[in-house]
Enzyme design. Structure first.
Site, PDB file in Angstrom:
ATOM      1  N   CYS A  96      54.107 110.898  41.711  1.00 17.39           N
ATOM      2  CA  CYS A  96      55.028 110.403  40.690  1.00 17.39           C
ATOM      3  C   CYS A  96      55.427 108.939  40.911  1.00 17.39           C
ATOM      4  O   CYS A  96      54.577 108.068  40.861  1.00 17.39           O
ATOM      5  CB  CYS A  96      56.230 111.333  40.624  1.00 17.39           C
ATOM      6  SG  CYS A  96      56.904 111.429  38.974  1.00 17.39           S
ATOM      7  N   ARG A 130      58.279 110.887  27.109  1.00 19.29           N
ATOM      8  CA  ARG A 130      58.333 111.422  28.462  1.00 19.29           C
ATOM      9  C   ARG A 130      57.422 112.641  28.538  1.00 19.29           C
ATOM     10  O   ARG A 130      57.439 113.484  27.646  1.00 19.29           O
ATOM     11  CB  ARG A 130      59.776 111.797  28.786  1.00 19.29           C
ATOM     12  CG  ARG A 130      60.043 111.858  30.244  1.00 19.29           C
ATOM     13  CD  ARG A 130      61.511 111.927  30.602  1.00 19.29           C
ATOM     14  NE  ARG A 130      61.591 112.097  32.049  1.00 19.29           N
ATOM     15  CZ  ARG A 130      61.564 111.086  32.922  1.00 19.29           C
ATOM     16  NH1 ARG A 130      61.550 109.846  32.509  1.00 19.29           N
ATOM     17  NH2 ARG A 130      61.590 111.318  34.223  1.00 19.29           N
ATOM     18  N   HIS A 194      54.457 116.276  40.373  1.00 19.80           N
ATOM     19  CA  HIS A 194      55.553 115.823  41.231  1.00 19.80           C
ATOM     20  C   HIS A 194      56.005 116.908  42.203  1.00 19.80           C
ATOM     21  O   HIS A 194      55.558 118.048  42.136  1.00 19.80           O
ATOM     22  CB  HIS A 194      56.690 115.244  40.391  1.00 19.80           C
ATOM     23  CG  HIS A 194      57.675 116.248  39.878  1.00 19.80           C
ATOM     24  ND1 HIS A 194      58.793 115.870  39.176  1.00 19.80           N
ATOM     25  CD2 HIS A 194      57.730 117.592  39.944  1.00 19.80           C
ATOM     26  CE1 HIS A 194      59.478 116.950  38.860  1.00 19.80           C
ATOM     27  NE2 HIS A 194      58.868 117.990  39.306  1.00 19.80           N
TER      28      HIS A 194
END
Lengths: 236, 418
Positions: A96, A130, A194
């Site tokens: 990430c 996002r 992530h």
């Protein structure tokens, strides 16, 4: 020499800045999968006020919010240790925000490009939307890892330069750009999966171990393999 | 109510009607739907309903429902109050709470962290209560550094008096934006989100606990006037007077909540001698800390929604001979991302009988395996109890730690215990 000289040194970079959501999982699962094979490990936590040691085996970088990400990149660049370690062939695994900052450049919250550590030939900026949710991707066959699964939560979009290779092609989810996910270059590897990307993908954890210690015996399948199957089934 | 515009009065009446309907049809407690309808009619309603009152707003990652309940209990010393005790902590819920108590001069509202700036501006509160900020449901919540920054900026524009936990650096930095503050040393068990200076990013010096300061920019923990002594079960007030808590809610987290509640209600002129007996009357909050007895076994329900919450729950577990059931779901209210399981240290559960259940029990299983904590997999609480009872007929207690929807499922299975 001390008796840790032969241990596998796992270096966790800046847990005070880059430990946002389960990043510790990558440290814990590497240690466990090494030790189940009789490989001794030494875990080194490097805080943002500390110098990064150059003699580690596997360097881990986690995720972070915008401001901690910028601080981490600035400090890593000023310190120089991570870059020297990568140059001498250490393995680097970054997720990430950590993935973005080991590249050539990344975007701040207003998408102004900022310089990265420069050990992976990628450039990252901000996307329109996002990307949040489960992601599935097929890893480059050269790495022998198969299909990976994880959770992504980022607004970054990443373009690969000629020296980097895409880690995988996305099956579902966004990754770098909706087509590919992550990148690697030698033994430096980054991904938008992530947090606990290695616990969720035992084969990826074993790839990092192989890079440093060569052939390793397979392990009895356990909860990690079961979770991997379960999450694949849930996401597809 | 006389200060309300005609439009606002209509909005409030319509909202109440919808809430009554919602309750009557069994669809909910009415807090959200009522407020939503009222807001459509009068967008300025929250500000109008708040006018002329002395409100306290309570926000934090953890403990805001409990602390709101504690403050409400103590504030009743002054008479009728307005409060959102069902935990509907967004503006729709605030409107319902205020509309339901039109004549209450005092009130306390639990406020979702993200909505605090908006609600603060609308309600012009007398007191803003800030307790802690830590990682929570990252797939849908705001980043906490950003939240703290917004809190700070809003407080810089506000007249409100802040009551805040000085031991949490992010919270303190936000609270230092206010003109006036009462600082409470309420402690901070989970420190993983505050190793860096909120002002400049430097690595904080955090010793001796609870003191902290930034060696780079010099920012430091504000001096406190209230404090908790967990060992002694005592809260110390600004005069140095010590009050033995003897709460009916367990653990250090609730001692911290109580200290904050005592400091807050002191700002309303309520002496700890008056507030404390009222705090002791609270035994459970919306099912949290409730015990149910089934098949002769007492099952205690602990809600833990994020790493800081799990840490607090581990701290109040019964002795190691008492088994514990862990249950984790990943529905929208829980956050769809279970990565946080890897931020929790489970090694404290070694030597205890552990069961895992919930939709994401496989995640829990891998997590426990990695921490070398033996466990068993289960489907339901009653199945675990039957099994334990079969092996150990004299068993009397079991603890359950669950995240949000897992907790609600178990609570519902036992008749929505309060």
């Amino acid at each position: 020499m001390s008796d840790t000289s032969s241990a596998l040194r796992i270096v966790w970079i800046y847990p005070d800045l880059l430990s946002t959501y389960g990043d510790q999982g990558n440290v814990l699962i590497l240690r466990r999968r090494a030790e189940l094979r009789g490989i001794r490990t030494e875990i080194v936590h490097v805080h943002s006020s500390d110098a990064v040691p150059v003699e580690g085996d596997i360097y881990l970088l986690g995720g972070g919010e915008d401001r901690p990400q910028i601080l981490a990149a600035e400090r890593l660049r000023a310190d120089g240790g991570l870059k020297r370690a990568a140059e001498r062939g250490a393995a680097v695994f970054a997720v990430c925000a950590g993935y973005q900052i080991i590249g050539e450049s990344y975007g701040d919250d207003a998408d102004n490009p900022l310089p990265g550590v420069g050990i992976l030939d990628i450039r990252s900026g901000r996307g329109e939307t996002r990307a949040v949710g489960e992601i599935v991707a097929d890893v480059d066959p050269a790495l022998g890892v198969g299909r990976i699964t994880g959770f992504e939560n980022h607004q970054g979009r990443t373009a690969l330069g000629p020296s980097a290779t895409a880690l995988s092609r996305t099956v579902t989810g966004t990754g770098n750009d909706g087509q590919t996910e992550g990148a690697f270059q030698g033994q430096v590897l980054g991904t938008y999966l992530h947090g606990p990307a290695l616990p969720r993908n035992p084969e990826l954890a074993d790839l990092l171990l192989r890079w440093r210690v060569g052939q390793i015996p397979p392990l009895e399948p356990s909860w990690g393999e079961r979770l991997h199957e379960e999450r694949l089934a849930a996401a597809l | 109510m006389s200060e309300l515009s005609l439009r606002a009065q209509l909005a409030a009446v319509l909202g109440k009607g919808a809430a009554t309907l919602s309750r009557a049809t069994g669809r909910g407690d009415g807090s959200v739907i009522g407020g939503r309808i009222a807001l459509k009619v009068e967008p300025d309603l929250l500000a109008q309903l708040a006018r002329g009152r002395r409100l306290a707003l309570v926000s934090a990652t953890n403990g805001k429902t409990t602390t709101t309940r504690l403050i409400a209990a103590a504030l009743r010393e002054l008479g009728d109050i307005a409060t959102n005790e069902h935990g509907a902590n967004m503006p729709t819920g605030h409107i319902t709470a205020l509309a339901n108590s039109p004549n209450a001069r005092n009130g306390v509202l639990e406020v979702d962290e993200k909505y605090l700036p908006q609600v603060l501006q609308a309600t012009n509160p007398a007191v803003v209560v800030l307790m802690n900020l830590s990682r929570d449901q990252m797939d849908r919540a705001s980043e906490i550094n950003l939240l703290a920054k917004k809190w700070r900026e809003t407080l810089q524009q506000s007249e409100a008096h802040v009551v805040a936990n000085a031991d949490d650096p992010l919270v303190a930095w936000a609270g230092l934006g206010a003109r006036n503050a009462t600082w409470v040393s309420a402690g901070q068990r989970w420190k993983e989100d505050s190793w860096c200076c909120p002002a400049c990013g430097g690595h904080l010096k955090r010793e001796p606990d609870p003191h902290w300061e930034c060696p780079e920019c010099g920012m430091r923990r504000p001096d406190t006037t209230w404090a908790v002594d967990n060992q002694a079960d005592v809260v110390i007030d600004p005069n140095g007077q010590r009050f033995r808590l003897q709460l009916n809610l367990p653990g250090d987290a609730n001692r911290a909540n109580a200290a904050i509640a005592m400091a807050t209600t002191a700002a309303y002129g309520i002496h700890p001698d008056q507030s404390l007996p009222r705090l002791r009357e609270i035994h459970s909050v919306a099912g949290r800390y409730t015990s149910v007895v089934t098949n002769g076994v007492e099952i205690r329900l602990l809600l833990a929604k994020n790493p800081a919450g799990w840490l607090e729950s581990f701290a109040v577990l019964d002795p190691p001979r008492v088994p514990v059931i862990l249950s984790v779901n990943a529905q929208i209210p829980d956050g769809k991302d279970t990565s946080w399981l890897w931020d929790v240290d489970y090694t404290v559960l070694r030597g205890r009988r552990v069961f895992v259940m919930g939709e994401r029990r496989t995640d829990l299983a891998l997590r426990l395996e990695t921490d070398e904590v033996p466990f068993e997999v289960a489907d339901r609480v009653d199945e675990v109890i039957a099994k334990l009872k079969g092996e150990q007929p004299d068993i009397t207690k079991v603890d359950v730690i669950a995240n949000y929807t897992a907790f609600q499922q178990i609570r519902t299975a036992y008749g929505r215990v309060q």
